[in-house]
Design a protein around this motif. Sequence first.
Motif, PDB file in Angstrom:
ATOM      1  N   LYS A  80      10.073  78.286  59.485  1.00 34.25           N
ATOM      2  CA  LYS A  80       8.821  78.821  58.964  1.00 34.25           C
ATOM      3  C   LYS A  80       8.188  77.863  57.959  1.00 34.25           C
ATOM      4  O   LYS A  80       6.962  77.675  57.950  1.00 34.25           O
ATOM      5  CB  LYS A  80       9.069  80.181  58.307  1.00 34.25           C
ATOM      6  CG  LYS A  80       9.392  81.293  59.282  1.00 34.25           C
ATOM      7  CD  LYS A  80       9.538  82.610  58.557  1.00 34.25           C
ATOM      8  CE  LYS A  80       9.843  83.754  59.519  1.00 34.25           C
ATOM      9  NZ  LYS A  80       9.972  85.060  58.820  1.00 34.25           N
ATOM     10  N   TYR A 137       6.461  75.032  59.758  1.00 33.59           N
ATOM     11  CA  TYR A 137       5.195  75.446  60.340  1.00 33.59           C
ATOM     12  C   TYR A 137       4.115  75.568  59.260  1.00 33.59           C
ATOM     13  O   TYR A 137       2.987  75.096  59.424  1.00 33.59           O
ATOM     14  CB  TYR A 137       5.344  76.785  61.063  1.00 33.59           C
ATOM     15  CG  TYR A 137       6.305  76.759  62.242  1.00 33.59           C
ATOM     16  CD1 TYR A 137       6.662  75.570  62.871  1.00 33.59           C
ATOM     17  CD2 TYR A 137       6.871  77.936  62.729  1.00 33.59           C
ATOM     18  CE1 TYR A 137       7.536  75.552  63.942  1.00 33.59           C
ATOM     19  CE2 TYR A 137       7.738  77.926  63.807  1.00 33.59           C
ATOM     20  CZ  TYR A 137       8.074  76.740  64.401  1.00 33.59           C
ATOM     21  OH  TYR A 137       8.946  76.729  65.469  1.00 33.59           O
ATOM     22  N   VAL A 191       0.284  76.001  59.781  1.00 32.97           N
ATOM     23  CA  VAL A 191       0.377  76.923  60.912  1.00 32.97           C
ATOM     24  C   VAL A 191       1.094  78.196  60.485  1.00 32.97           C
ATOM     25  O   VAL A 191       2.141  78.157  59.839  1.00 32.97           O
ATOM     26  CB  VAL A 191       1.157  76.278  62.080  1.00 32.97           C
ATOM     27  CG1 VAL A 191       1.402  77.294  63.189  1.00 32.97           C
ATOM     28  CG2 VAL A 191       0.387  75.077  62.615  1.00 32.97           C
ATOM     29  N   MET A 219       2.434  81.767  62.416  1.00 37.81           N
ATOM     30  CA  MET A 219       2.591  82.419  63.722  1.00 37.81           C
ATOM     31  C   MET A 219       1.665  83.618  63.791  1.00 37.81           C
ATOM     32  O   MET A 219       1.601  84.438  62.872  1.00 37.81           O
ATOM     33  CB  MET A 219       4.054  82.817  63.932  1.00 37.81           C
ATOM     34  CG  MET A 219       4.981  81.619  64.012  1.00 37.81           C
ATOM     35  SD  MET A 219       6.708  82.079  64.308  1.00 37.81           S
ATOM     36  CE  MET A 219       6.596  82.742  65.973  1.00 37.81           C
ATOM     37  N   PRO A 252      10.740  82.214  64.812  1.00 38.82           N
ATOM     38  CA  PRO A 252      10.200  80.851  64.770  1.00 38.82           C
ATOM     39  C   PRO A 252      11.091  79.807  65.413  1.00 38.82           C
ATOM     40  O   PRO A 252      10.628  78.698  65.689  1.00 38.82           O
ATOM     41  CB  PRO A 252      10.036  80.589  63.268  1.00 38.82           C
ATOM     42  CG  PRO A 252      10.970  81.532  62.607  1.00 38.82           C
ATOM     43  CD  PRO A 252      10.989  82.752  63.469  1.00 38.82           C
ATOM     44  N   PHE A 289       4.562  73.955  68.973  1.00 37.33           N
ATOM     45  CA  PHE A 289       4.235  73.400  67.661  1.00 37.33           C
ATOM     46  C   PHE A 289       4.280  71.868  67.693  1.00 37.33           C
ATOM     47  O   PHE A 289       3.377  71.197  67.190  1.00 37.33           O
ATOM     48  CB  PHE A 289       5.233  73.950  66.636  1.00 37.33           C
ATOM     49  CG  PHE A 289       5.166  73.303  65.284  1.00 37.33           C
ATOM     50  CD1 PHE A 289       4.084  73.520  64.436  1.00 37.33           C
ATOM     51  CD2 PHE A 289       6.209  72.501  64.837  1.00 37.33           C
ATOM     52  CE1 PHE A 289       4.037  72.928  63.173  1.00 37.33           C
ATOM     53  CE2 PHE A 289       6.168  71.909  63.584  1.00 37.33           C
ATOM     54  CZ  PHE A 289       5.075  72.123  62.750  1.00 37.33           C
ATOM     55  N   THR A 304       0.674  70.296  67.112  1.00 31.00           N
ATOM     56  CA  THR A 304       0.423  70.283  65.673  1.00 31.00           C
ATOM     57  C   THR A 304       1.167  69.184  64.925  1.00 31.00           C
ATOM     58  O   THR A 304       0.555  68.323  64.294  1.00 31.00           O
ATOM     59  CB  THR A 304       0.782  71.649  65.058  1.00 31.00           C
ATOM     60  OG1 THR A 304       0.087  72.681  65.756  1.00 31.00           O
ATOM     61  CG2 THR A 304       0.410  71.691  63.588  1.00 31.00           C
TER      62      THR A 304
END
Length: 249
Positions: A111, A114, A119, A121, A129, A138, A142
């Motif tokens: 997490k 991200y 980002v 979710m 995740p 991802f 990204t």
Amino acid sequence: MMPWRRHRRSTPSLGAQAQADAWQLISLLLDYPDERLTSLRPVLRESAAGLPKAVGAPLLTFLDRLDTVPLDRVQSEYVDTFDVTRKCSLHLTYFLYGDTRKRGAALVQFKQAYRAAGVEMADEGSELPDHLSVLLEFGATTDPASAWKLLNDHRVGIELLHRALTDRESPWRPVVVALRATLPTLQGDDEQALARLIAEGPPQEEVGIDQSPYAMDPALDEAVAARPPTPQPSARADLGPTIPVGAPR
């Protein structure tokens, strides 16, 4: 430090665009199969054909089967493979930590990666995740460097998944073969350490579930039997230049 973690400092063998295309494709093909996925088969096949042979050929093998097997049968096989059997889990942290508090800390690392890339979710209730499709998406769209690190930190999980799919003669084995072709090759003591983990499973004091940590989980079996094999749809954004959209999770 586990020996496979040294791969986090290695560099990808594919070019940036080829790696993104490969991870995008693999993410889609490891997700729950639905009508949208079958409608995307032509563009998926075109994208796979443009990848290096070691990556693209296994994906084309899977897509050949997807062309010939009815969708309801593919969906049933997917649930039987990934939703019931622990050793075929698509959640990478399970292989090292089982259902423990240490796994919770590992999920936080995903997490944080991200969020550091900006980002969140869209629906955290749909997938954790560490789900392989989520991580690959991802990385494809990204932050490939952070995804590379996480994939190699949890390389053992990918290897165990590959072994389990091979043992089952699963139709999804070629998809994981393609993923492995995007990652560093295991060597020497990596294989020895992996063999020990295959034989022993996660440490018993960490897992504490049963004597066969990668065995069938009756609770999962009951949960799957009690629900239809169709996931809740969620809104999705475009996922990149090669594959326009992803399958809902």
